[in-house]
Scaffold this active site. Structure first.
Site, mmCIF file in Angstrom:
data_model
loop_
_atom_site.group_PDB
_atom_site.id
_atom_site.type_symbol
_atom_site.label_atom_id
_atom_site.label_comp_id
_atom_site.label_asym_id
_atom_site.label_seq_id
_atom_site.Cartn_x
_atom_site.Cartn_y
_atom_site.Cartn_z
ATOM 1 N N LYS A 40 -6.882 17.655 -8.367
ATOM 2 C CA LYS A 40 -6.595 18.935 -9.028
ATOM 3 C C LYS A 40 -5.199 19.420 -8.624
ATOM 4 O O LYS A 40 -4.597 18.885 -7.691
ATOM 5 C CB LYS A 40 -7.661 19.960 -8.634
ATOM 6 C CG LYS A 40 -7.671 20.292 -7.141
ATOM 7 C CD LYS A 40 -8.924 21.072 -6.746
ATOM 8 C CE LYS A 40 -8.943 21.367 -5.265
ATOM 9 N NZ LYS A 40 -10.213 21.953 -4.827
ATOM 10 N N TYR A 261 20.218 37.161 3.558
ATOM 11 C CA TYR A 261 19.691 38.436 3.059
ATOM 12 C C TYR A 261 19.080 39.269 4.176
ATOM 13 O O TYR A 261 18.343 38.745 5.010
ATOM 14 C CB TYR A 261 18.616 38.204 1.994
ATOM 15 C CG TYR A 261 19.153 37.788 0.648
ATOM 16 C CD1 TYR A 261 20.060 38.596 -0.050
ATOM 17 C CD2 TYR A 261 18.749 36.594 0.067
ATOM 18 C CE1 TYR A 261 20.545 38.206 -1.295
ATOM 19 C CE2 TYR A 261 19.219 36.203 -1.180
ATOM 20 C CZ TYR A 261 20.126 37.017 -1.852
ATOM 21 O OH TYR A 261 20.592 36.642 -3.076
#
Ligand SMILES: *Cc1c(COP(=O)(O)O)cnc(C)c1O
Length: 365
Positions: A40, A261
């Site tokens: 999956k 940042y």
């Protein structure tokens, strides 16, 4: 015409031989069981079609979450049976799945009704899921007897219904709730002479009592350790994905200068900062803190500064020669994805399934 320029030098290298070896290990650890391969979420980020192709001569069955994932396999020519772990959503879906030889989990009573009312040419293989304590999917134990009777009465259901459940805590070794789930499951199955399935990777590796006719390895196939803590038995796993990029910026900064940042990281000494072309838009976790391990030319270095969308910054002050274009490894054989995940406050499952579509996969075997 100008030739197409080279691609960004960032990729996920997928070692198909490692996936095969890990599947073999799953089989070796549970010699009396059969293993289906859980592929999956695009085989946990490794590419479902490629992984199915590499395992098709070893795995008698594949499992995916839902119909879309099965359709991708069928359209790519995969003909081995595919099990839908969430089952079919309605009658149309069920009839479509039946036509392609798919198998379905039945975990709620409306799916039973759909099975009874569907028009199928060949009977559908059914896995009846019992909620033994995880309380996520599955029939309550009190409904199992009547559900089984209805399934056995229906011409639409193939012989050999598999009784299955899922463990909530198999990532912890020796967990009491896990033993309780297994005992509860056994009590629910008593008297029904049917094949059973309990174990995911954690069950296969740490709970032999959970090994049944079918096991369902997922994460371990990709070489990650399903356990919260480092365990000796995890060392036999071979990491299948190496996520790598390259250095595209390099600078010296003075003590006291910030990086990235929010100026989260500040140099406490004159420092050498390398910038690599990979960021959270590629699937590198934005929550990775300063100090998270990264390999530069195979040498240990540390993340320094907030992860940006396309870039990360690395403190390479203590490394030997570092140059533009040098190789950066975010995780792989020498840096377990589980270690990076722990650092970032998540699990390797999330990191592998988050590697985004803009990162090309390159397959080696
Ligand atoms: C995802 C999944 C698995 C595989 O679990 P891993 O921990 O990755 O081995 C097995 N069974 C079910 C029902 C699942 O949803």
């Amino acid at each position: 015409m100008i030739d197409r320029p080279r691609q960004r030098n960032c990729e996920a290298v997928i070692d198909l031989a490692a996936i095969r070896a890990n599947f073999e290990l799953a089989c070796r650890l549970a010699p009396d069981s059969r293993a289906l391969a859980v592929i999956k979420a695009d085989a946990y980020g490794h590419g479902a079609v490629r992984v199915a192709e590499t395992l098709r001569d070893m795995a008698p069955m594949f499992a995916v979450g839902f119909i879309d994932e099965a359709v991708e396999l069928w359209e790519a020519g995969i003909r081995e049976p595919v099990l839908l772990l969430e089952g079919a959503g309605d009658i149309d879906e069920l009839e479509y799945v039946a036509q392609r030889g798919g198998a379905v989990v039945v975990h709620r009573s409306v799916q039973l009704t759909a099975l009874e009312n569907a028009r199928v040419e060949t009977p559908v293989a059914v896995w009846l899921k019992i909620d033994t304590g995880m309380h996520r999917l599955g029939l309550p134990p009190a409904e199992v007897g009547s559900a089984l009777a209805r399934l056995r009465d229906s011409d639409n259901v193939a012989e050999g219904i598999v009784l299955c459940t899922h463990l909530a805590n198999s990532d912890i070794v020796g967990d009491v709730a896990t033993f309780r789930q297994i005992e509860f499951f056994d009590a629910c199955c008593e008297g029904a002479d049917l094949p059973q399935s309990i174990a995911n990777s954690g069950g296969i590796m740490a709970y032999p009592e959970s090994h049944r006719h079918w096991n369902r390895p997922g994460y371990m196939l990709y070489g990650g350790s399903p356990f919260q803590h480092d365990l000796p038995q995890s060392r036999a796993l071979r990491p299948a994905m190496t996520l790598r990029s390259e250095i595209i910026g390099l600078r010296e900064i003075a003590a006291g200068e910030p990086v990235g940042y929010g100026s989260r990281w500040t140099a406490d000494r004159p420092s050498r900062i390398a910038t690599a072309s990979i960021g959270y838009a590629d699937g590198y976790p934005r929550h990775a803190p300063d100090g998270t391990s990264i390999l530069v030319n195979g040498e240990a270095a540390k993340l320094a500064g907030t992860v940006s969308m396309d870039l990360i910054t690395i403190d390479v002050t203590d490394l030997g020669d570092v140059a533009l274009g040098d190789e950066v490894t975010l995780w792989g054989r020498r840096l377990p994805v589980d270690e990076v995940a722990r650092s970032a406050g998540t699990i390797g499952y999330e990191l592998l399934t988050s590697v985004s579509a803009r990162v090309p996969r390159r397959y080696v075997s």
